[in-house]
Design a protein around this motif. Sequence first.
Motif, PDB file in Angstrom:
ATOM      1  N   LYS A  32       0.837  -1.210   0.000  1.00  0.00           N
ATOM      2  CA  LYS A  32       0.000   0.000   0.000  1.00  0.00           C
ATOM      3  C   LYS A  32       0.864   1.249   0.000  1.00  0.00           C
ATOM      4  CE  LYS A  32      -4.526  -0.534   2.015  1.00  0.00           C
ATOM      5  NZ  LYS A  32      -5.444  -0.061   3.023  1.00  0.00           N
ATOM      6  N   LEU A  35       2.500   1.687  -3.430  1.00  0.00           N
ATOM      7  CA  LEU A  35       1.566   2.200  -4.442  1.00  0.00           C
ATOM      8  C   LEU A  35       1.186   3.642  -4.142  1.00  0.00           C
ATOM      9  CD1 LEU A  35      -0.781  -0.892  -4.833  1.00  0.00           C
ATOM     10  CD2 LEU A  35       0.600   0.126  -6.624  1.00  0.00           C
ATOM     11  N   PHE A  39       1.698   8.470  -6.058  1.00  0.00           N
ATOM     12  CA  PHE A  39       0.906   9.688  -6.159  1.00  0.00           C
ATOM     13  C   PHE A  39       1.667  10.924  -5.679  1.00  0.00           C
ATOM     14  CE2 PHE A  39      -3.137   7.939  -7.378  1.00  0.00           C
ATOM     15  CZ  PHE A  39      -3.104   6.634  -6.927  1.00  0.00           C
ATOM     16  N   GLN A 129      -4.732  11.161   5.066  1.00  0.00           N
ATOM     17  CA  GLN A 129      -3.305  10.882   5.016  1.00  0.00           C
ATOM     18  C   GLN A 129      -2.568  12.184   5.315  1.00  0.00           C
ATOM     19  OE1 GLN A 129      -1.570   8.393   2.230  1.00  0.00           O
ATOM     20  NE2 GLN A 129      -3.246   6.944   2.197  1.00  0.00           N
TER      21      GLN A 129
ATOM     22  N   TRP B  59      -5.268  -2.505 -11.753  1.00  0.00           N
ATOM     23  CA  TRP B  59      -4.554  -1.246 -11.497  1.00  0.00           C
ATOM     24  C   TRP B  59      -5.438  -0.265 -10.728  1.00  0.00           C
ATOM     25  CZ3 TRP B  59      -0.265   1.210 -10.943  1.00  0.00           C
ATOM     26  CH2 TRP B  59      -0.143   2.566 -11.197  1.00  0.00           C
ATOM     27  N   LEU B  62      -6.136  -1.559  -7.101  1.00  0.00           N
ATOM     28  CA  LEU B  62      -4.981  -1.429  -6.201  1.00  0.00           C
ATOM     29  C   LEU B  62      -4.707   0.030  -5.852  1.00  0.00           C
ATOM     30  CD1 LEU B  62      -2.491  -4.070  -7.663  1.00  0.00           C
ATOM     31  CD2 LEU B  62      -3.753  -4.203  -5.527  1.00  0.00           C
ATOM     32  N   CYS B  63      -4.803   0.918  -6.838  1.00  0.00           N
ATOM     33  CA  CYS B  63      -4.577   2.353  -6.562  1.00  0.00           C
ATOM     34  C   CYS B  63      -5.599   2.863  -5.564  1.00  0.00           C
ATOM     35  CB  CYS B  63      -4.675   3.156  -7.862  1.00  0.00           C
ATOM     36  SG  CYS B  63      -3.227   3.010  -8.896  1.00  0.00           S
ATOM     37  N   LEU B  64      -6.864   2.486  -5.762  1.00  0.00           N
ATOM     38  CA  LEU B  64      -7.921   2.966  -4.865  1.00  0.00           C
ATOM     39  C   LEU B  64      -7.695   2.456  -3.446  1.00  0.00           C
ATOM     40  CD1 LEU B  64     -10.645   4.533  -5.004  1.00  0.00           C
ATOM     41  CD2 LEU B  64     -11.761   2.327  -5.181  1.00  0.00           C
ATOM     42  N   ASP B  65      -7.361   1.188  -3.324  1.00  0.00           N
ATOM     43  CA  ASP B  65      -7.174   0.612  -1.989  1.00  0.00           C
ATOM     44  C   ASP B  65      -5.918   1.144  -1.316  1.00  0.00           C
ATOM     45  OD1 ASP B  65      -8.367  -2.639  -3.110  1.00  0.00           O
ATOM     46  OD2 ASP B  65      -9.455  -0.877  -2.359  1.00  0.00           O
ATOM     47  N   SER B  66      -4.923   1.566  -2.104  1.00  0.00           N
ATOM     48  CA  SER B  66      -3.685   2.064  -1.490  1.00  0.00           C
ATOM     49  C   SER B  66      -3.914   3.398  -0.798  1.00  0.00           C
ATOM     50  CB  SER B  66      -2.586   2.197  -2.546  1.00  0.00           C
ATOM     51  OG  SER B  66      -2.871   3.263  -3.410  1.00  0.00           O
ATOM     52  N   LEU B  67      -4.923   4.152  -1.229  1.00  0.00           N
ATOM     53  CA  LEU B  67      -5.194   5.454  -0.612  1.00  0.00           C
ATOM     54  C   LEU B  67      -6.341   5.386   0.389  1.00  0.00           C
ATOM     55  CD1 LEU B  67      -4.912   7.906  -3.631  1.00  0.00           C
ATOM     56  CD2 LEU B  67      -3.171   7.221  -1.999  1.00  0.00           C
TER      57      LEU B  67
END
Lengths: 269, 185
Positions: A32, A35, A39, A129, B59, B62-67
């Motif tokens: 997590k 990834l 951003f 965050q 993709w 995973l991006c959504l869950d990472s934030l």
Amino acid sequence: MLKRSSYIIVCLVALLTLIVLNLPSHAGARVKAGLGSLFLPLLGLAGSAQHLAGATLDRVVPRRELLRQNEALRRENQELRFENMEARTLARENAQLRQLLGWQARQPLKIKLAGVVLRDPSNWWRSIQIDLGSRDGMSTNLAVLSPQGALVGRISSVGLTRSQVLLLGDPNCRVAALVENESRETGVIGASGPTGSRFVEIGFLSKSADLKPGQLVRTSGLGGIFPKDILIGQVVDTQPIEYGFGAVARVKLAANLNALEEVWVVVQQ
Amino acid sequence: MSWVNTVLILGAAFLAVFWEAAFSGLRRLLGAQLDLLPPLMVYAGLCAGLPTITLLAVWGGLCLDSLSASPLGISIAPLFVAGLAVYSSRELVLRDQTLAQVVLGLAAGAGVPLLTLLLLLTTGHKPLLGWGTLWQLAVTSAGSALITPLCFILFDWLRRSLEHAPAPESSFRADREIHRGTGVT
């Protein structure tokens, strides 16, 4: 009917989902964080864009308005200096009295300022965050306060440069609380609903709890995560739970969780 | 070139997730944040192949869950199911019709969050649920319905800008060519 290759793809996706869902918690947290770090360039761009918009707006504000704001800030600064001086006097007096009574001296909270960079994109979690991570001394379960000192939540996971904070009202952020009334009722702060982020519920109250609207709710210090006596909010109303076994009260949070731009992280109690 | 389309879709998913996390004006106004991945998945289901749909689901999920505070990987399956459902019935759908795009967007905007919630509850997590969840689902469905046609307009414009223009068709027909001395063949 789909082609054979499509069924293979479906099986592969199902397998990948199962593998990822069953990753150990530390491995999942690392993935997590990895990834999430993708951003970072966009965060920088967004910050620059906001700064540019703010600078542009500042240029069009009339001089008279700027002078008025400056005067208001100067007056506020003087008032805060005076309050600070009074607070220091009270703290010295408090320390002397504690010494006389033989009580342990109260250590001031050590706090660090963090900026809020992102919010949870899902509608069923309440988290943000912040721009401090493990390299800044962050660790899990540190308490997080609003700029005015009201409780906001706790840190749930830490990356190298950012940390995730679970806010009050999230199902996974429970706080042991105390109501400032005659009987000093204790309870547990929990979520009240998916909408209405200004309100939470305090449960596990006794059925004879004498709560009145306006009474302040603070952390009780039980549980060891949140320091004692941090303001959470104030009681709005109370209602008994089913079969009269107890009561639950709605609490309006002192911190506006929707408008957080900066927070304090309690790094040492 | 289909790889251009795939790259554009994955790039759009990345930006969409960032927008959902960074800008919360709509959340303050409506009480719910719009999810841009279901409309994107509808577009991919109608205009791209299964590999692109799979890549978008993995993709984007995973991006959504990472934030998010969601467990990693929980969003992959619902997105993939939505994309697969659209893909398997694409021959029956008038993909150029706005009404079809709106209806599919509405269904995806409701189905993906519902499937995600179901997965969360099945895996033992306790998301924030209540009567307000119905309002949030309504907002995300309506938002998805409105955004899906915009996705088609945007991606069609991007494809026209980045890909070679199709060769103009001529009116020449080999079977109608006149050969001198032999007449029409």
